[in-house]
Design a protein around this motif. Sequence first.
Motif, short mmCIF file in Angstrom:
data_model
loop_
_atom_site.label_atom_id
_atom_site.label_comp_id
_atom_site.label_asym_id
_atom_site.label_seq_id
_atom_site.Cartn_x
_atom_site.Cartn_y
_atom_site.Cartn_z
N SER A 1 42.20 4.73 17.73
CA SER A 1 42.75 4.92 16.67
C SER A 1 44.13 5.72 17.09
O SER A 1 44.66 5.81 18.12
N SER A 2 45.16 5.96 15.60
CA SER A 2 46.11 6.81 16.01
C SER A 2 46.39 7.80 14.72
O SER A 2 45.65 7.71 13.79
N VAL A 3 46.87 8.66 15.02
CA VAL A 3 46.95 9.83 14.39
C VAL A 3 48.16 10.69 14.45
O VAL A 3 48.75 10.90 15.70
N GLU A 4 48.60 11.37 13.35
CA GLU A 4 49.92 12.11 13.30
C GLU A 4 49.24 13.43 13.00
O GLU A 4 48.99 13.86 11.87
N LEU A 5 49.40 14.47 14.16
CA LEU A 5 48.74 15.63 14.13
C LEU A 5 50.02 16.81 13.56
O LEU A 5 51.03 16.45 14.05
N PRO A 6 49.70 17.86 12.72
CA PRO A 6 50.63 18.80 12.38
C PRO A 6 51.08 19.69 13.37
O PRO A 6 52.01 20.43 13.25
N MET A 7 50.24 19.72 14.61
CA MET A 7 50.76 20.71 15.61
C MET A 7 50.07 20.42 17.05
O MET A 7 48.96 19.87 16.93
N ALA A 8 50.58 21.11 18.05
CA ALA A 8 50.03 20.89 19.24
C ALA A 8 48.93 22.11 19.49
O ALA A 8 49.25 23.23 18.81
N GLY A 9 47.80 22.00 20.34
CA GLY A 9 47.29 22.92 20.60
C GLY A 9 45.71 22.67 20.71
O GLY A 9 45.41 21.40 21.26
N GLU B 1 39.92 18.81 13.20
CA GLU B 1 40.46 20.15 12.63
C GLU B 1 40.92 21.01 13.81
O GLU B 1 40.47 20.89 15.12
N MET B 2 41.85 21.87 13.47
CA MET B 2 42.41 22.61 14.69
C MET B 2 41.43 23.91 14.92
O MET B 2 40.75 24.26 14.12
N ALA B 3 41.04 24.30 16.53
CA ALA B 3 40.01 25.07 16.62
C ALA B 3 40.34 26.43 15.85
O ALA B 3 39.52 27.12 15.54
N LYS B 4 41.76 27.07 15.91
CA LYS B 4 41.69 28.37 15.65
C LYS B 4 42.84 28.48 14.30
O LYS B 4 43.24 29.80 13.93
N MET B 5 43.13 27.43 13.55
CA MET B 5 43.74 27.56 12.44
C MET B 5 43.49 26.66 11.47
O MET B 5 42.80 25.41 11.84
N ASP B 6 43.70 26.79 10.11
CA ASP B 6 43.27 25.75 9.11
C ASP B 6 44.30 24.90 8.64
O ASP B 6 45.15 25.17 7.94
N HIS B 7 44.28 23.58 9.08
CA HIS B 7 45.09 22.64 8.62
C HIS B 7 44.25 21.55 7.84
O HIS B 7 44.91 20.37 7.46
N GLY B 8 43.14 22.01 7.36
CA GLY B 8 42.42 21.15 6.75
C GLY B 8 41.82 20.00 7.59
O GLY B 8 41.75 20.09 8.95
N GLU B 9 41.08 18.97 7.38
CA GLU B 9 40.61 17.80 8.00
C GLU B 9 41.14 16.64 8.06
O GLU B 9 41.75 16.40 7.03
N ILE B 10 41.49 16.01 9.22
CA ILE B 10 42.21 14.83 9.20
C ILE B 10 40.95 13.71 9.49
O ILE B 10 40.45 13.88 10.67
N HIS B 11 40.94 12.69 8.67
CA HIS B 11 39.97 11.64 8.80
C HIS B 11 40.53 10.61 9.46
O HIS B 11 41.51 9.98 9.25
N VAL B 12 39.86 10.12 10.75
CA VAL B 12 40.15 8.98 11.62
C VAL B 12 39.25 8.12 11.79
O VAL B 12 38.16 8.16 12.11
N GLU B 13 39.43 6.64 11.37
CA GLU B 13 38.67 5.80 11.68
C GLU B 13 38.95 4.76 12.90
O GLU B 13 39.97 4.73 13.05
N PHE B 14 37.98 4.59 13.82
CA PHE B 14 38.33 3.93 14.97
C PHE B 14 38.00 2.60 15.29
O PHE B 14 37.09 2.02 14.51
N GLN B 15 38.85 1.91 15.96
CA GLN B 15 38.56 0.46 16.21
C GLN B 15 37.83 0.16 17.42
O GLN B 15 38.23 0.58 18.63
N ASP B 16 36.77 -0.43 17.58
CA ASP B 16 36.22 -1.00 18.75
C ASP B 16 36.98 -1.98 19.64
O ASP B 16 37.48 -3.03 19.53
N LYS B 17 37.28 -1.41 20.78
CA LYS B 17 38.21 -2.03 21.62
C LYS B 17 37.30 -2.67 22.99
O LYS B 17 38.28 -3.12 23.88
#
Length: 120
Positions: free
Chosen positions: A86-94, A63-79
Motif C-alpha cells: 500500500s502507500s501512506v503519508e505519515l505525519p512524522m518520521a520515527g 500509530e506512532m509509538a510514543k506520540m498521539d497522531h491518531g490511527e491511520i487506516h491502510v488497506e493492502f493489495q495482494d502483490k
Amino acid sequence: MRKLFSIMTLLLILLTGCSSGSNYEISIETPPTYNGESESPIIFKVSEDGKPVEGLEVVAYLEMAKMDHGEIHVEFQDKGSGLYESSVELPMAGEWIANIEVEKDGESFEEAIIFDVDEE
Ligand SMILES: [Cu+2]
C-alpha cells in the motif's frame, strides 16, 4: 488472591488459544519513509512455516509509538509471493507501530509490528 490468579491464568489460556488457528509470520519488507509532502510505499510480507501466503485480506492501523497522531487506516493489495503493498503519508518520521489484521476465509489473525520511519 489465589482465585484471582487462577482466573487470570484461565483468561490467558483463552486469549492465546484464540489465535492458534493460524501461525502467520508478518514482517515489514519495505517501511514507508517521511518526506513531508507525498505518500510512500509500505510493504508487508506474510508467511506461514516459512512459505509465502497469498490471497489474504490485509489491513493495518498505524500509530506512532510514543506520540498521539491518531490511527491511520491502510488497506493492502495482494502483490503475490506473500507481499502486500500500500502507500501512506505519515505525519512524522520515527518509531511507528502497525496493528495488522489479516483475514482468510473468515478467519482473522492480528499482529503488531514496530518499525522505524526515516526522513528522506
Ligand atoms: Cu510524532
